[in-house]
Design a protein around this motif. Sequence first.
Motif, mmCIF file in Angstrom:
data_model
loop_
_atom_site.group_PDB
_atom_site.id
_atom_site.type_symbol
_atom_site.label_atom_id
_atom_site.label_comp_id
_atom_site.label_asym_id
_atom_site.label_seq_id
_atom_site.Cartn_x
_atom_site.Cartn_y
_atom_site.Cartn_z
ATOM 1 N N ALA A 145 13.095 8.438 9.176
ATOM 2 C CA ALA A 145 13.563 7.211 9.829
ATOM 3 C C ALA A 145 12.616 6.725 10.924
ATOM 4 O O ALA A 145 12.853 5.663 11.515
ATOM 5 C CB ALA A 145 14.955 7.428 10.410
ATOM 6 N N LEU A 146 11.542 7.468 11.195
ATOM 7 C CA LEU A 146 10.567 7.015 12.180
ATOM 8 C C LEU A 146 9.817 5.793 11.645
ATOM 9 O O LEU A 146 9.720 5.593 10.435
ATOM 10 C CB LEU A 146 9.572 8.139 12.493
ATOM 11 N N PRO A 147 9.270 4.943 12.541
ATOM 12 C CA PRO A 147 8.586 3.734 12.083
ATOM 13 C C PRO A 147 7.452 4.043 11.117
ATOM 14 O O PRO A 147 6.722 5.033 11.297
ATOM 15 C CB PRO A 147 8.048 3.123 13.385
ATOM 16 N N GLY A 148 7.317 3.210 10.111
ATOM 17 C CA GLY A 148 6.280 3.406 9.107
ATOM 18 C C GLY A 148 5.038 2.585 9.387
ATOM 19 O O GLY A 148 4.913 1.924 10.420
ATOM 20 N N ILE A 149 4.124 2.628 8.440
ATOM 21 C CA ILE A 149 2.872 1.873 8.529
ATOM 22 C C ILE A 149 3.192 0.383 8.528
ATOM 23 O O ILE A 149 4.087 -0.069 7.814
ATOM 24 C CB ILE A 149 1.960 2.226 7.342
ATOM 25 N N SER A 150 2.471 -0.392 9.331
ATOM 26 C CA SER A 150 2.763 -1.815 9.457
ATOM 27 C C SER A 150 2.556 -2.535 8.131
ATOM 28 O O SER A 150 1.697 -2.151 7.327
ATOM 29 C CB SER A 150 1.868 -2.455 10.522
ATOM 30 N N PRO A 151 3.320 -3.591 7.879
ATOM 31 C CA PRO A 151 3.156 -4.354 6.630
ATOM 32 C C PRO A 151 1.749 -4.903 6.454
ATOM 33 O O PRO A 151 1.249 -4.978 5.317
ATOM 34 C CB PRO A 151 4.179 -5.487 6.767
ATOM 35 N N GLU A 152 1.093 -5.286 7.554
ATOM 36 C CA GLU A 152 -0.265 -5.822 7.453
ATOM 37 C C GLU A 152 -1.237 -4.777 6.925
ATOM 38 O O GLU A 152 -2.095 -5.076 6.082
ATOM 39 C CB GLU A 152 -0.735 -6.326 8.824
ATOM 40 N N VAL A 153 -1.090 -3.548 7.396
ATOM 41 C CA VAL A 153 -1.953 -2.477 6.913
ATOM 42 C C VAL A 153 -1.649 -2.158 5.453
ATOM 43 O O VAL A 153 -2.556 -2.006 4.628
ATOM 44 C CB VAL A 153 -1.802 -1.219 7.789
ATOM 45 N N LEU A 154 -0.374 -2.073 5.113
ATOM 46 C CA LEU A 154 -0.003 -1.784 3.734
ATOM 47 C C LEU A 154 -0.517 -2.849 2.782
ATOM 48 O O LEU A 154 -0.980 -2.537 1.670
ATOM 49 C CB LEU A 154 1.519 -1.656 3.620
ATOM 50 N N GLU A 155 -0.466 -4.107 3.210
ATOM 51 C CA GLU A 155 -0.958 -5.188 2.356
ATOM 52 C C GLU A 155 -2.462 -5.057 2.134
ATOM 53 O O GLU A 155 -2.951 -5.237 1.018
ATOM 54 C CB GLU A 155 -0.619 -6.541 2.991
ATOM 55 N N LEU A 156 -3.185 -4.702 3.187
ATOM 56 C CA LEU A 156 -4.631 -4.504 3.044
ATOM 57 C C LEU A 156 -4.933 -3.348 2.103
ATOM 58 O O LEU A 156 -5.808 -3.444 1.240
ATOM 59 C CB LEU A 156 -5.252 -4.221 4.411
ATOM 60 N N TRP A 157 -4.211 -2.262 2.272
ATOM 61 C CA TRP A 157 -4.468 -1.078 1.447
ATOM 62 C C TRP A 157 -4.089 -1.302 -0.020
ATOM 63 O O TRP A 157 -4.588 -0.601 -0.902
ATOM 64 C CB TRP A 157 -3.709 0.111 2.012
#
Length: 293
Positions: A145-157
């Motif tokens: 439940a801890l915060p995950g990787i930001s959507p911007e980073v996930l989109e880049l990856w």
Amino acid sequence: MEQFIDAAPGIRLWTEQRGAADAPPLLLIMGAQATGVGWPEPLVDALAAHHRVIRYDHRDTGRSTWPFDERPYRIADLADDVIAVLDGLGIGRAHIVGMSLGGMLAQMMLADHPDRLLSATLIGTSALSTTPYTTPDGSTVPVEALPGISPEVLELWARPVEDHGQAAEVQRRIEHWRVLAGDQLPFDADHFHALEQRVIAHTGHHRTGTAHGRADNSGMLRTDQLAKNEVPTLVVSAPAEPVFPPPHPEHLAQCVNGAYVVEIPGMGHALPPAVQGPLATAILAHTGATATG
């Protein structure tokens, strides 16, 4: 001084040493798909004023062997490479500083080889532990439940990496750094342009490796061992971190027995000039307070 280390059959790792040979050793461990020259020169020089600083290229990065497509390996093998570097350079015990994946490898060292460590510094990483996070008000939060990787980073990856030539690849990497650096400090595009030019010159090509993202990452949890840790451990907190955002540093410090947290103002998942001085100060304060054995 540059030197190649034979880490395993058919695996050679590039290493570089800087600083006095008789100074306490300090090994820098970079993140996934990152070469040793990703550690900024001013930071390395600042640490080398007090330490024998070693940085190296992981497998499938820089000048080290690129074997994954023919001989896949596990992330755990990258942790074994840390020991191989120390052994190859005749170092019994060292301070280690790990960033991102390097911070996970450093945790595996804390758990599996504490006798080889003088201290550890963990940067931009998450705990290899299932221990829940205890909030300041005393409630508990499961790890998932801890915060995950930001959507911007996930989109880049998620974008496919295509080769459109070196200039285009450098620009792609700069935009990647723009997102990783976070939004609390002005983005220094010139710094990251020079960094990637240096990485390409060091590596000898501009191809982007993907081996570490494809490697088997099973068997990395070290919950019980980290809870019994006795190695002095510093956790660096980066308030603009988009990959392992707060409270990941605080959680990590709870999972690693005896660890403490130091925040570097404005820092994200990158090492621009604005954070290098404060980071060097924090690391040197930590290593300086540790007996050299």
